[in-house]
Scaffold this motif. Structure first.
Motif, PDB file in Angstrom:
ATOM      1  N   LYS A 166       0.841  -1.184   0.000  1.00  0.00           N
ATOM      2  CA  LYS A 166       0.000   0.000   0.000  1.00  0.00           C
ATOM      3  C   LYS A 166       0.882   1.241   0.000  1.00  0.00           C
ATOM      4  N   PRO A 167       0.828   2.044  -1.045  1.00  0.00           N
ATOM      5  CA  PRO A 167       1.687   3.232  -1.103  1.00  0.00           C
ATOM      6  C   PRO A 167       1.173   4.327  -0.173  1.00  0.00           C
ATOM      7  N   ALA A 168       2.073   5.202   0.203  1.00  0.00           N
ATOM      8  CA  ALA A 168       1.679   6.343   1.035  1.00  0.00           C
ATOM      9  C   ALA A 168       0.854   7.315   0.188  1.00  0.00           C
ATOM     10  N   VAL A 169      -0.205   7.819   0.767  1.00  0.00           N
ATOM     11  CA  VAL A 169      -1.073   8.758   0.047  1.00  0.00           C
ATOM     12  C   VAL A 169      -0.426  10.133   0.046  1.00  0.00           C
ATOM     13  N   PRO A 170      -0.224  10.750  -1.115  1.00  0.00           N
ATOM     14  CA  PRO A 170       0.393  12.083  -1.164  1.00  0.00           C
ATOM     15  C   PRO A 170      -0.451  13.108  -0.406  1.00  0.00           C
ATOM     16  N   MET A 210      -2.414  16.447   0.259  1.00  0.00           N
ATOM     17  CA  MET A 210      -3.252  17.207  -0.659  1.00  0.00           C
ATOM     18  C   MET A 210      -4.133  18.149   0.144  1.00  0.00           C
ATOM     19  N   SER A 211      -4.288  19.361  -0.347  1.00  0.00           N
ATOM     20  CA  SER A 211      -5.149  20.320   0.331  1.00  0.00           C
ATOM     21  C   SER A 211      -6.605  19.893   0.203  1.00  0.00           C
ATOM     22  N   PRO A 212      -7.447  20.178   1.188  1.00  0.00           N
ATOM     23  CA  PRO A 212      -8.852  19.716   1.174  1.00  0.00           C
ATOM     24  C   PRO A 212      -9.621  20.157  -0.054  1.00  0.00           C
ATOM     25  N   GLU A 213      -9.298  21.350  -0.580  1.00  0.00           N
ATOM     26  CA  GLU A 213     -10.061  21.842  -1.724  1.00  0.00           C
ATOM     27  C   GLU A 213      -9.610  21.226  -3.051  1.00  0.00           C
ATOM     28  N   ALA A 214      -8.471  20.507  -3.049  1.00  0.00           N
ATOM     29  CA  ALA A 214      -7.943  19.971  -4.299  1.00  0.00           C
ATOM     30  C   ALA A 214      -8.666  18.710  -4.744  1.00  0.00           C
ATOM     31  N   GLY A 215      -9.207  17.943  -3.830  1.00  0.00           N
ATOM     32  CA  GLY A 215      -9.869  16.704  -4.207  1.00  0.00           C
ATOM     33  C   GLY A 215     -10.652  16.142  -3.045  1.00  0.00           C
ATOM     34  N   LYS A 216     -11.324  15.001  -3.291  1.00  0.00           N
ATOM     35  CA  LYS A 216     -12.216  14.456  -2.284  1.00  0.00           C
ATOM     36  C   LYS A 216     -11.796  13.083  -1.778  1.00  0.00           C
ATOM     37  N   ASN A 217     -10.851  12.404  -2.453  1.00  0.00           N
ATOM     38  CA  ASN A 217     -10.503  11.059  -2.036  1.00  0.00           C
ATOM     39  C   ASN A 217      -9.039  10.757  -2.343  1.00  0.00           C
ATOM     40  N   GLU A 218      -8.601   9.543  -2.015  1.00  0.00           N
ATOM     41  CA  GLU A 218      -7.195   9.179  -2.188  1.00  0.00           C
ATOM     42  C   GLU A 218      -6.801   9.122  -3.669  1.00  0.00           C
ATOM     43  N   VAL A 219      -7.734   8.759  -4.527  1.00  0.00           N
ATOM     44  CA  VAL A 219      -7.432   8.760  -5.963  1.00  0.00           C
ATOM     45  C   VAL A 219      -7.084  10.169  -6.416  1.00  0.00           C
ATOM     46  N   ASP A 220      -7.875  11.151  -5.943  1.00  0.00           N
ATOM     47  CA  ASP A 220      -7.576  12.543  -6.279  1.00  0.00           C
ATOM     48  C   ASP A 220      -6.188  12.938  -5.787  1.00  0.00           C
ATOM     49  N   ALA A 221      -5.791  12.396  -4.646  1.00  0.00           N
ATOM     50  CA  ALA A 221      -4.477  12.742  -4.098  1.00  0.00           C
ATOM     51  C   ALA A 221      -3.356  12.281  -5.024  1.00  0.00           C
ATOM     52  N   PHE A 222      -3.459  11.060  -5.545  1.00  0.00           N
ATOM     53  CA  PHE A 222      -2.428  10.557  -6.455  1.00  0.00           C
ATOM     54  C   PHE A 222      -2.443  11.312  -7.781  1.00  0.00           C
ATOM     55  N   GLY A 230      -3.585  14.361  -8.191  1.00  0.00           N
ATOM     56  CA  GLY A 230      -3.128  15.718  -7.916  1.00  0.00           C
ATOM     57  C   GLY A 230      -1.622  15.813  -7.805  1.00  0.00           C
ATOM     58  N   ALA A 231      -0.979  14.796  -7.223  1.00  0.00           N
ATOM     59  CA  ALA A 231       0.482  14.805  -7.107  1.00  0.00           C
ATOM     60  C   ALA A 231       1.138  14.794  -8.484  1.00  0.00           C
ATOM     61  N   LYS A 232       0.600  13.984  -9.403  1.00  0.00           N
ATOM     62  CA  LYS A 232       1.145  13.949 -10.763  1.00  0.00           C
ATOM     63  C   LYS A 232       0.918  15.275 -11.485  1.00  0.00           C
ATOM     64  N   LEU A 233      -0.272  15.848 -11.287  1.00  0.00           N
ATOM     65  CA  LEU A 233      -0.556  17.138 -11.915  1.00  0.00           C
ATOM     66  C   LEU A 233       0.384  18.220 -11.391  1.00  0.00           C
ATOM     67  N   GLN A 234       0.593  18.223 -10.080  1.00  0.00           N
ATOM     68  CA  GLN A 234       1.466  19.226  -9.487  1.00  0.00           C
ATOM     69  C   GLN A 234       2.882  19.091 -10.006  1.00  0.00           C
ATOM     70  N   ALA A 235       3.364  17.856 -10.135  1.00  0.00           N
ATOM     71  CA  ALA A 235       4.727  17.639 -10.639  1.00  0.00           C
ATOM     72  C   ALA A 235       4.874  18.148 -12.070  1.00  0.00           C
ATOM     73  N   ALA A 236       3.766  18.142 -12.830  1.00  0.00           N
ATOM     74  CA  ALA A 236       3.795  18.607 -14.217  1.00  0.00           C
ATOM     75  C   ALA A 236       3.427  20.076 -14.332  1.00  0.00           C
ATOM     76  N   GLY A 237       3.229  20.735 -13.193  1.00  0.00           N
ATOM     77  CA  GLY A 237       2.866  22.146 -13.220  1.00  0.00           C
ATOM     78  C   GLY A 237       1.431  22.388 -13.643  1.00  0.00           C
ATOM     79  N   LEU A 238       0.569  21.402 -13.412  1.00  0.00           N
ATOM     80  CA  LEU A 238      -0.832  21.507 -13.822  1.00  0.00           C
ATOM     81  C   LEU A 238      -1.733  21.486 -12.601  1.00  0.00           C
ATOM     82  N   ASP A 239      -3.027  21.668 -12.825  1.00  0.00           N
ATOM     83  CA  ASP A 239      -3.988  21.666 -11.732  1.00  0.00           C
ATOM     84  C   ASP A 239      -5.249  20.956 -12.207  1.00  0.00           C
ATOM     85  N   PHE A 240      -6.143  20.626 -11.276  1.00  0.00           N
ATOM     86  CA  PHE A 240      -7.402  19.984 -11.629  1.00  0.00           C
ATOM     87  C   PHE A 240      -8.258  20.915 -12.488  1.00  0.00           C
ATOM     88  N   ALA A 241      -9.053  20.318 -13.356  1.00  0.00           N
ATOM     89  CA  ALA A 241     -10.039  21.090 -14.102  1.00  0.00           C
ATOM     90  C   ALA A 241     -11.163  21.495 -13.160  1.00  0.00           C
TER      91      ALA A 241
END
Length: 262
Positions: free
Chosen positions: A157-161, A163-175, A177-188
């Motif tokens: 089980k990997p560690a959950v990145p 994530m700020s509460p407003e960025a997503g609602k669940n652990e999937v969003d956290a993973f 969001g971490a990839k988006l942040q690394a690419a300089g992107l954000d959620f739609a």
């Protein structure tokens, strides 16, 4: 003319450099359109499997000819190429299906192919041999040691990145969001109720929702988002259209059969 002997001396080497490059180019075509891939899966792959691969498949390939991958088709037999992409009239495979130009008529077993089937093979070659993308197994440690394949490794089980509460609602969003942040992107921006209703319908059934269904979902969505989404997903998963949409992908590969073998 004085240089002719020298040219002839180097000709085999030049051929050795040019021909493999030409073959690689033929084996790595530009991507085919979805319509071409659909045509291949519907008309050509079943024909190759049912009428050709008993003698020219993975377990048996007479005269060195295999017809179970595009690269193998392009390479041809022990006696040379059997197809010329884009030129069915120059392709030995078409000659063999007609029994023309000195070619032995194929297939050897069973009835000859119908004119409709030969026309489909001719179109396939004319369009450049459409075939879904093929990949070869890389020469890695996993290939030599199958127990290093991910399926044999223990589940971790990997560690959950974070994530700020407003960025997503669940652990999937956290993973994600971490990839988006690394690419300089954000959620739609969050989808509206109507958009979400349409996306769920199209994804699960391939069909657009009726206007009344969208309005009903919007009403439920305004009351309880999670409950509305869960109810709609359950409804679509129980729909016959869900089975029809996803069975299509399996039937393209497995094809219909009343038996499990012979």
């Amino acid at each position: 003319m004085r240089n002719l002997p020298r040219i002839l001396h180097w000709l085999p080497l030049l051929a050795g450099l040019v021909l493999p490059a030409a073959l690689r180019a033929a084996e790595s075509p530009a991507p085919f359109s979805p319509e071409q891939i659909h045509f291949f899966e519907k008309e050509i792959r079943p024909l190759l499997i049912e009428r050709c691969q008993d003698c020219h498949g993975a377990h048996k390939h007479e005269n060195g000819l295999r017809l179970d991958s595009r690269a193998a088709v392009v390479r041809g037999s022990d006696y040379g190429p059997v197809v010329v992409a884009g030129k069915p009239a120059e392709s030995k495979l078409i000659h063999a299906l007609h029994g023309q130009n000195g070619a032995e008529k194929m297939p050897k077993k069973g009835a000859p192919l119908s004119e409709t089937q030969i026309a489909a093979m001719t179109r396939w070659i004319q369009e450049g041999l459409p075939w879904p993308a093929e990949t070869e197994v890389a020469a890695t440690e996993e290939k030599n040691d199958p127990h290093q394949h991910w399926a044999f490794l223990p589940v971790v089980k990997p560690a959950v990145p974070a994530m700020s509460p407003e960025a997503g609602k669940n652990e999937v969003d956290a993973f994600v969001g971490a990839k988006l942040q690394a690419a300089g992107l954000d959620f739609a921006e969050p989808a509206t109720a109507a958009d979400l209703c349409r996306r769920l319908h199209v994804t699960l059934t391939g069909l657009q929702p009726l206007p009344d269904r969208v309005r009903a979902f919007e009403k439920d969505f305004a009351t309880d988002v999670d409950a509305a989404v869960a109810a709609l997903v359950d409804e679509l998963l129980a729909s016959e259209h869900y089975g029809e949409r996803w069975a299509r992908h399996w039937l393209d590969v497995a094809r219909y059969s009343d038996t499990e073998g012979y």
